[in-house]
Design a protein around this motif. Sequence first.
Motif, PDB file in Angstrom:
ATOM      1  N   TYR A 172       1.573  -0.852   4.541  1.00 28.08           N
ATOM      2  CA  TYR A 172       2.101   0.341   3.871  1.00 28.08           C
ATOM      3  C   TYR A 172       3.616   0.243   3.711  1.00 28.08           C
ATOM      4  CZ  TYR A 172      -2.460   2.516   4.367  1.00 28.08           C
ATOM      5  OH  TYR A 172      -3.799   2.784   4.266  1.00 28.08           O
ATOM      6  N   LYS A 173       4.116   0.705   2.582  1.00 30.49           N
ATOM      7  CA  LYS A 173       5.548   0.715   2.322  1.00 30.49           C
ATOM      8  C   LYS A 173       6.240   1.617   3.350  1.00 30.49           C
ATOM      9  CE  LYS A 173       4.458   0.324  -2.593  1.00 30.49           C
ATOM     10  NZ  LYS A 173       4.464   1.037  -3.886  1.00 30.49           N
ATOM     11  N   ARG A 174       7.532   1.402   3.543  1.00 29.85           N
ATOM     12  CA  ARG A 174       8.254   2.122   4.597  1.00 29.85           C
ATOM     13  C   ARG A 174       8.117   3.644   4.465  1.00 29.85           C
ATOM     14  NH1 ARG A 174      12.704  -2.038   3.855  1.00 29.85           N
ATOM     15  NH2 ARG A 174      12.402  -3.477   5.612  1.00 29.85           N
ATOM     16  N   GLU A 175       8.402   4.175   3.300  1.00 32.58           N
ATOM     17  CA  GLU A 175       8.329   5.634   3.117  1.00 32.58           C
ATOM     18  C   GLU A 175       6.910   6.140   3.324  1.00 32.58           C
ATOM     19  OE1 GLU A 175      10.758   7.531  -0.128  1.00 32.58           O
ATOM     20  OE2 GLU A 175      11.021   5.440  -0.702  1.00 32.58           O
ATOM     21  N   ASP A 176       5.927   5.384   2.844  1.00 33.17           N
ATOM     22  CA  ASP A 176       4.533   5.808   2.981  1.00 33.17           C
ATOM     23  C   ASP A 176       4.056   5.696   4.424  1.00 33.17           C
ATOM     24  OD1 ASP A 176       3.437   6.199   0.028  1.00 33.17           O
ATOM     25  OD2 ASP A 176       4.766   4.469   0.008  1.00 33.17           O
ATOM     26  N   ALA A 177       4.526   4.671   5.138  1.00 32.62           N
ATOM     27  CA  ALA A 177       4.204   4.551   6.559  1.00 32.62           C
ATOM     28  C   ALA A 177       4.752   5.741   7.333  1.00 32.62           C
ATOM     29  CB  ALA A 177       4.779   3.253   7.114  1.00 32.62           C
ATOM     30  N   ALA A 178       5.994   6.131   7.018  1.00 25.63           N
ATOM     31  CA  ALA A 178       6.605   7.287   7.680  1.00 25.63           C
ATOM     32  C   ALA A 178       5.866   8.570   7.329  1.00 25.63           C
ATOM     33  CB  ALA A 178       8.078   7.391   7.292  1.00 25.63           C
ATOM     34  N   LYS A 179       5.471   8.700   6.054  1.00 32.16           N
ATOM     35  CA  LYS A 179       4.760   9.912   5.624  1.00 32.16           C
ATOM     36  C   LYS A 179       3.433  10.063   6.354  1.00 32.16           C
ATOM     37  CE  LYS A 179       2.796  12.142   1.513  1.00 32.16           C
ATOM     38  NZ  LYS A 179       2.614  12.047   0.040  1.00 32.16           N
ATOM     39  N   LEU A 180       2.654   8.984   6.436  1.00 38.17           N
ATOM     40  CA  LEU A 180       1.376   9.046   7.150  1.00 38.17           C
ATOM     41  C   LEU A 180       1.594   9.360   8.624  1.00 38.17           C
ATOM     42  CD1 LEU A 180      -0.550   6.019   5.593  1.00 38.17           C
ATOM     43  CD2 LEU A 180      -0.918   8.456   5.156  1.00 38.17           C
ATOM     44  N   SER A 181       2.624   8.774   9.205  1.00 34.96           N
ATOM     45  CA  SER A 181       2.947   9.042  10.606  1.00 34.96           C
ATOM     46  C   SER A 181       3.268  10.515  10.825  1.00 34.96           C
ATOM     47  CB  SER A 181       4.131   8.176  11.039  1.00 34.96           C
ATOM     48  OG  SER A 181       4.568   8.539  12.332  1.00 34.96           O
ATOM     49  N   MET A 182       4.048  11.090   9.903  1.00 33.79           N
ATOM     50  CA  MET A 182       4.423  12.496  10.040  1.00 33.79           C
ATOM     51  C   MET A 182       3.214  13.421   9.868  1.00 33.79           C
ATOM     52  SD  MET A 182       7.527  12.123  10.791  1.00 33.79           S
ATOM     53  CE  MET A 182       7.305  10.407  11.284  1.00 33.79           C
ATOM     54  N   LEU A 183       2.341  13.099   8.916  1.00 28.00           N
ATOM     55  CA  LEU A 183       1.137  13.912   8.730  1.00 28.00           C
ATOM     56  C   LEU A 183       0.235  13.825   9.954  1.00 28.00           C
ATOM     57  CD1 LEU A 183       0.251  13.164   4.987  1.00 28.00           C
ATOM     58  CD2 LEU A 183       1.236  15.261   5.933  1.00 28.00           C
ATOM     59  N   MET A 184       0.146  12.635  10.560  1.00 30.50           N
ATOM     60  CA  MET A 184      -0.645  12.479  11.779  1.00 30.50           C
ATOM     61  C   MET A 184      -0.087  13.295  12.933  1.00 30.50           C
ATOM     62  SD  MET A 184      -1.459   8.368  11.715  1.00 30.50           S
ATOM     63  CE  MET A 184      -1.971   8.350  13.440  1.00 30.50           C
ATOM     64  N   SER A 185       1.223  13.569  12.893  1.00 32.12           N
ATOM     65  CA  SER A 185       1.838  14.313  13.993  1.00 32.12           C
ATOM     66  C   SER A 185       1.368  15.763  14.041  1.00 32.12           C
ATOM     67  CB  SER A 185       3.367  14.277  13.862  1.00 32.12           C
ATOM     68  OG  SER A 185       3.832  15.157  12.850  1.00 32.12           O
ATOM     69  N   ILE A 186       0.956  16.311  12.898  1.00 26.74           N
ATOM     70  CA  ILE A 186       0.620  17.736  12.843  1.00 26.74           C
ATOM     71  C   ILE A 186      -0.571  18.085  13.742  1.00 26.74           C
ATOM     72  CG2 ILE A 186      -0.110  19.633  11.336  1.00 26.74           C
ATOM     73  CD1 ILE A 186       1.562  18.288   9.112  1.00 26.74           C
ATOM     74  N   PRO A 187      -1.749  17.465  13.544  1.00 23.96           N
ATOM     75  CA  PRO A 187      -2.852  17.798  14.466  1.00 23.96           C
ATOM     76  C   PRO A 187      -2.582  17.357  15.897  1.00 23.96           C
ATOM     77  CG  PRO A 187      -3.465  15.975  13.019  1.00 23.96           C
ATOM     78  CD  PRO A 187      -2.185  16.518  12.490  1.00 23.96           C
ATOM     79  N   THR A 188      -1.795  16.285  16.068  1.00 17.56           N
ATOM     80  CA  THR A 188      -1.485  15.820  17.422  1.00 17.56           C
ATOM     81  C   THR A 188      -0.613  16.832  18.157  1.00 17.56           C
ATOM     82  OG1 THR A 188      -1.589  13.517  16.678  1.00 17.56           O
ATOM     83  CG2 THR A 188      -0.464  13.944  18.756  1.00 17.56           C
ATOM     84  N   ILE A 189       0.417  17.350  17.479  1.00 20.12           N
ATOM     85  CA  ILE A 189       1.282  18.359  18.099  1.00 20.12           C
ATOM     86  C   ILE A 189       0.502  19.637  18.362  1.00 20.12           C
ATOM     87  CG2 ILE A 189       3.309  19.828  17.763  1.00 20.12           C
ATOM     88  CD1 ILE A 189       4.563  17.563  16.147  1.00 20.12           C
ATOM     89  N   ARG A 205       0.837  -1.206   0.000  1.00 19.57           N
ATOM     90  CA  ARG A 205       0.000   0.000   0.000  1.00 19.57           C
ATOM     91  C   ARG A 205       0.868   1.252   0.000  1.00 19.57           C
ATOM     92  NH1 ARG A 205      -5.265  -1.344   1.582  1.00 19.57           N
ATOM     93  NH2 ARG A 205      -5.482  -3.403   2.567  1.00 19.57           N
ATOM     94  N   ASP A 206       0.314   2.334  -0.571  1.00 23.80           N
ATOM     95  CA  ASP A 206       0.994   3.624  -0.494  1.00 23.80           C
ATOM     96  C   ASP A 206       0.084   4.619   0.214  1.00 23.80           C
ATOM     97  OD1 ASP A 206      -0.848   4.662  -2.435  1.00 23.80           O
ATOM     98  OD2 ASP A 206       0.435   3.886  -4.032  1.00 23.80           O
ATOM     99  N   ALA A 207       0.633   5.779   0.532  1.00 22.37           N
ATOM    100  CA  ALA A 207      -0.099   6.758   1.329  1.00 22.37           C
ATOM    101  C   ALA A 207      -1.370   7.247   0.637  1.00 22.37           C
ATOM    102  CB  ALA A 207       0.815   7.948   1.645  1.00 22.37           C
ATOM    103  N   GLY A 208      -1.374   7.226  -0.691  1.00 22.48           N
ATOM    104  CA  GLY A 208      -2.559   7.663  -1.421  1.00 22.48           C
ATOM    105  C   GLY A 208      -3.750   6.751  -1.239  1.00 22.48           C
ATOM    106  N   GLY A 209      -3.521   5.532  -0.744  1.00 23.65           N
ATOM    107  CA  GLY A 209      -4.606   4.584  -0.521  1.00 23.65           C
ATOM    108  C   GLY A 209      -5.084   4.541   0.916  1.00 23.65           C
TER     109      GLY A 209
END
Length: 267
Positions: free
Chosen positions: A180-197, A140-144
């Motif tokens: 999710y692929k490694r880069e896409d897993a990291a990307k989703l994690s980073m995007l999730m950090s924004i509202p959390t922070i 899977r990629d982040a777009g999915g």
Amino acid sequence: MPLFHLLLVAIIQGLTEFLPVSSSGHLILLPALSGMEDQGQTIDVAVHVGTLFAVVLYFWADVKVAAGGLTRLARGKVDTPGAFLALCLVIATGPVILVGLILSVTGLNDMMRSMAVIGWTMLIFGIVLYWADQKGPSTRDAGGWTLKHALIMGLWQAVALIPGTSRSGITITGARFLGYKREDAAKLSMLMSIPTIIASGSLLGLEVAADANWQLLVDGAIAALFAFVAALAALVLMMRLLKSVSFTPYVIYRIVLGVILLMLAYS
């Protein structure tokens, strides 16, 4: 606060916020292992703001899409990719806010700030990250990203309220288990950090607003700047390394640090 102490806190927060090694755990350990004073909540807010600007800048294209979709979502419409991404982020943020409020009201968050807890979470969730990274499929990629997966990753994120778990580490773990692929897993994690922070920073900001003074604000600005630089550097490095390297180096670091902390805690 001495400049060296400010820089140390800022660099530790910046480097560890987005790497899967737990920024909160490292900040708790700093005064415990060095004998320095606790930096206080005002500096905590400042370094979180610095890391927030770093992740927003790095993922600006996605942030702009989600921000544009947020206005449509507010009108009850989920008819664009931006609105769907914004909805996914809202759903992913819900569990950590709910659990965070419960821990804060009950006082359990303070009870978990111990070297033994951090040692165990470093060790256990490091091994879980390794398992997910090695055994999880990469289909899977982040777009999915789906609403169901956003909720599942949000539940994983709530576990990160236990010090030493690592918000980025646990959400990446969840994403890898989901395929999710490694880069896409990291990307989703980073995007999730924004509202959390934003949510955690706003809560802390309200608590310290009445006590802030001019010198503390200056210290906070310095800390935020250096946290921004350190966080941006860590993001760039990790995202580049993930093209050719797994999460194993971070796992090794977590296991070694976890074992050391447990030895110190139980000695």
